[in-house]
Design a protein around this motif. Structure first.
Motif, PDB file in Angstrom:
ATOM      1  N   ILE A  81       0.832  -1.199   0.000  1.00  0.00           N
ATOM      2  CA  ILE A  81       0.000   0.000   0.000  1.00  0.00           C
ATOM      3  C   ILE A  81       0.871   1.255   0.000  1.00  0.00           C
ATOM      4  N   ALA A  82       1.979   1.239   0.729  1.00  0.00           N
ATOM      5  CA  ALA A  82       2.873   2.397   0.808  1.00  0.00           C
ATOM      6  C   ALA A  82       3.649   2.603  -0.488  1.00  0.00           C
ATOM      7  N   ARG A  83       3.850   1.552  -1.263  1.00  0.00           N
ATOM      8  CA  ARG A  83       4.559   1.607  -2.549  1.00  0.00           C
ATOM      9  C   ARG A  83       5.927   2.280  -2.445  1.00  0.00           C
ATOM     10  N   GLY A  84       6.637   1.943  -1.379  1.00  0.00           N
ATOM     11  CA  GLY A  84       7.994   2.462  -1.220  1.00  0.00           C
ATOM     12  C   GLY A  84       8.076   3.893  -0.720  1.00  0.00           C
ATOM     13  N   THR A  85       6.952   4.496  -0.392  1.00  0.00           N
ATOM     14  CA  THR A  85       6.973   5.866   0.123  1.00  0.00           C
ATOM     15  C   THR A  85       6.972   5.843   1.650  1.00  0.00           C
ATOM     16  N   ALA A  86       7.163   7.013   2.250  1.00  0.00           N
ATOM     17  CA  ALA A  86       7.234   7.107   3.703  1.00  0.00           C
ATOM     18  C   ALA A  86       5.862   7.140   4.361  1.00  0.00           C
TER      19      ALA A  86
ATOM     20  N   GLU B 135      -3.905   9.245   7.657  1.00  0.00           N
ATOM     21  CA  GLU B 135      -2.615   9.204   6.976  1.00  0.00           C
ATOM     22  C   GLU B 135      -1.587   8.588   7.925  1.00  0.00           C
ATOM     23  N   ILE B 136      -0.869   7.599   7.443  1.00  0.00           N
ATOM     24  CA  ILE B 136       0.051   6.814   8.260  1.00  0.00           C
ATOM     25  C   ILE B 136       1.479   7.004   7.767  1.00  0.00           C
ATOM     26  N   PHE B 137       2.404   7.215   8.712  1.00  0.00           N
ATOM     27  CA  PHE B 137       3.823   7.216   8.382  1.00  0.00           C
ATOM     28  C   PHE B 137       4.363   5.819   8.682  1.00  0.00           C
ATOM     29  N   VAL B 138       5.012   5.213   7.711  1.00  0.00           N
ATOM     30  CA  VAL B 138       5.524   3.842   7.846  1.00  0.00           C
ATOM     31  C   VAL B 138       6.423   3.721   9.079  1.00  0.00           C
ATOM     32  N   SER B 139       7.203   4.733   9.363  1.00  0.00           N
ATOM     33  CA  SER B 139       8.136   4.684  10.496  1.00  0.00           C
ATOM     34  C   SER B 139       7.425   4.608  11.845  1.00  0.00           C
ATOM     35  N   ARG B 140       6.143   4.953  11.895  1.00  0.00           N
ATOM     36  CA  ARG B 140       5.400   4.920  13.165  1.00  0.00           C
ATOM     37  C   ARG B 140       4.636   3.615  13.356  1.00  0.00           C
ATOM     38  N   CYS B 141       4.728   2.687  12.421  1.00  0.00           N
ATOM     39  CA  CYS B 141       4.065   1.392  12.533  1.00  0.00           C
ATOM     40  C   CYS B 141       4.951   0.442  13.335  1.00  0.00           C
ATOM     41  N   GLN B 142       4.320  -0.380  14.157  1.00  0.00           N
ATOM     42  CA  GLN B 142       5.068  -1.280  15.040  1.00  0.00           C
ATOM     43  C   GLN B 142       4.632  -2.724  14.828  1.00  0.00           C
ATOM     44  N   PRO B 143       5.591  -3.660  14.827  1.00  0.00           N
ATOM     45  CA  PRO B 143       5.199  -5.081  14.720  1.00  0.00           C
ATOM     46  C   PRO B 143       4.526  -5.546  16.004  1.00  0.00           C
ATOM     47  N   LEU B 144       3.570  -6.438  15.853  1.00  0.00           N
ATOM     48  CA  LEU B 144       2.895  -7.048  16.998  1.00  0.00           C
ATOM     49  C   LEU B 144       3.408  -8.470  17.158  1.00  0.00           C
ATOM     50  N   TYR B 145       3.602  -8.899  18.383  1.00  0.00           N
ATOM     51  CA  TYR B 145       4.071 -10.243  18.666  1.00  0.00           C
ATOM     52  C   TYR B 145       3.054 -10.956  19.525  1.00  0.00           C
TER      53      TYR B 145
END
Length: 123
Positions: free
Chosen positions: A97-102, A112-122
């Motif tokens: 969805i981000a297509r290589g953008t930030a 609007e989401i910044f990829v750097s603010r996404c966190q993996p869930l465990y």
């Protein structure tokens, strides 16, 4: 339907979390009172020093996440990612969805989401 076939609950997650918290809270408060002053013994542990008995299959879950967009199951290589808006997508779906953008827009809500603010869930 899948949960019913597996004998697992189908209630909303928030309902289950509140009920589980209500059951666990008295036991955790008692533990906190007993462990007061002994923090060094258990503070660095990954587990609680007691098992909380929920007494019901209503609180047993499987740890399989299926992305609501791609319908793919998460894996170690493709973990679920928590977006700042609270929705969860698989990492590969998020990257597509981000297509290589930030940044990108959440496909579930207009945030609007910044990829750097996404966190993996465990699990």
């Amino acid at each position: 339907e899948c949960c019913a076939l597996m004998g697992l609950p189908s209630e909303s997650s928030i309902f289950v979390a509140i009920n589980a918290g209500a059951i666990a809270l008295p036991q955790l408060l008692k533990l906190a009172t007993l462990m007061e002053g002994k923090t060094s013994e258990w503070q660095n542990s990954d587990q609680l020093p007691l098992e909380i008995d929920f007494g019901s299959r209503d609180f047993q879950f499987h740890s399989i996440f299926a992305c609501p967009i791609s319908k793919e199951q998460s894996t170690i290589e493709n973990p679920p990612m928590l977006l700042p808006c609270g929705h969860v997508l698989c990492k590969v779906t998020m990257e597509k969805i981000a297509r290589g953008t930030a940044r990108f827009r959440c496909p579930i809500c207009p945030t609007e989401i910044f990829v750097s603010r996404c966190q993996p869930l465990y699990f």
